[in-house]
Enzyme design. Structure first.
Site: not given
Ligand code: NAP
Length: 311
Positions: A133, A136-137
């Protein structure tokens, strides 16, 4: 046991679109979502191809509005995980981790999940440098080096997103030609921070607590190379975007599926079980996009409404 006319399993675009149509038809409806509404779309940083979405539309912002729309029409939402079911009778029973539910009709819209490379070190270092992701990261890799595995739309789009954070992004693809749409490819080839490693697969990801190196193999020459983290960085990111598999394990034996586990439906989203419908990425279809997921959801809800009325 809580009773509804319609239960929708999955709070992604297909489930939310189904909820909207069911709610507007005044059908008492529950959407059961495992973790977080939105499905894969909440890990998408940019949505260019959903009609009406202009610049700066992100997956989460689109999903927020979809959830609010369902709530406006009285749809209930619960976070729970379906563990078992009896879909064969007129009353459909869903056993979940926290509670049991029953409904006259069910729409399965549980989506699909990222495919893993399956190499040593991938699982162990997941969340420690290996990610599925970018939204997300990506921020964790500000000014670091990042490798993206895959050559489809997701890999290339997310790689471009990652260039906003990382010092350098290298796409590792198993062939010498991308699968991604030509318009996406054009942007990628024009991006100076994006590099490509062709005909290459990841054999192993290594590290003690964090990704420190990665062994890749040239599939044409068989040559193995170990890529080490820059000494000052100590680590790098490995983002994997090599497709998806349907979330259908729990439905196996309850509805008909193809050999890959995608649920089989007719064009009106009926499965082979009366009163059970499927919508979105979980069903066998040719194009898995937000727009097709929403269309499936709308059709499934209308058909479920007809089924409930005829009961
Ligand atoms: P995809 O189109 O199936 O592409 C998967 C990529 O991963 C392919 O390049 C494939 O290589 C590679 N691959 C598969 N298994 C592999 C393995 N074991 N090791 C190494 N590489 C592997 O999947 P996707 O990119 O996730 O997209 C899924 C669907 O979502 C598609 O329909 C796509 O159009 C859609 N999508 C659209 C957008 C957008 O338009 N904005 C964004 C994301 C996703 P090969 O090419 O050699 O098969």
């Amino acid at each position: 046991m809580k009773n509804y006319d319609l239960i929708i399993i999955g709070g992604g675009p297909a489930g939310l679109a189904a909820g909207l149509y069911a709610g507007r038809a005044r059908i008492s409806t529950l959407i059961i979502e495992k973790q977080k509404n939105g499905g894969q779309i909440v890990i998408t940083s940019e949505i260019e191809n959903y009609p009406g979405c202009l610049e700066d539309e992100t997956g989460p912002s689109l999903i927020d509005r979809m959830v609010k729309q369902t709530e406006k029409f009285g749809v209930d939402h619960v976070f729970d995980t379906v563990t078992d079911m009896d879909l064969s009778g007129k009353e459909k029973i869903l056993h979940c981790l926290h509670e049991d539910y029953s409904a006259k009709a069910v729409i399965i819209a549980a989506g699909a999940n990222p495919v893993q490379i399956g190499c040593p070190g991938e699982i162990e270092l997941s969340g420690k440098g290996v990610s599925y992701c970018a939204t997300c990261d990506a921020a964790f890799f500000e000014d670091f080096e990042v490798y993206v595995v895959g050559g489809g739309d997701a890999a290339v789009e997310e790689a471009m997103y990652l260039t906003k954070f990382a010092r350098k992004v290298t796409i590792i693809h198993r062939r010498n030609e991308l699968r991604a749409a030509k318009s996406i490819q054009e942007k990628a080839f024009a991006n100076p921070k994006l590099d490509f490693m062709w005909d290459t697969v990841v054999q192993e990801i290594r590290g003690d607590g964090l990704v420190e190196s990665m062994v890749v193999k040239n599939v044409k020459t068989g040559e193995l190379t170990e890529i080490f983290a820059d000494e000052d960085d100590g680590t790098f990111g490995v983002f994997v975007f090599i497709g998806f598999k349907p979330t259908t394990e729990v439905f196996r034996g309850h509805v008909g599926m193809d050999e890959k586990g995608y649920i089989l439906t007719d064009q009106d989203m009926h499965t082979d079980v009366p009163g059970v419908f499927a919508a979105g990425d979980i069903r066998q279809k040719s194009l898995r996009q937000v727009v097709t997921a929403c269309a499936d959801g709308a059709i499934a809800a209308v058909q479920a409404g007809k089924y409930i009325e005829e009961m």
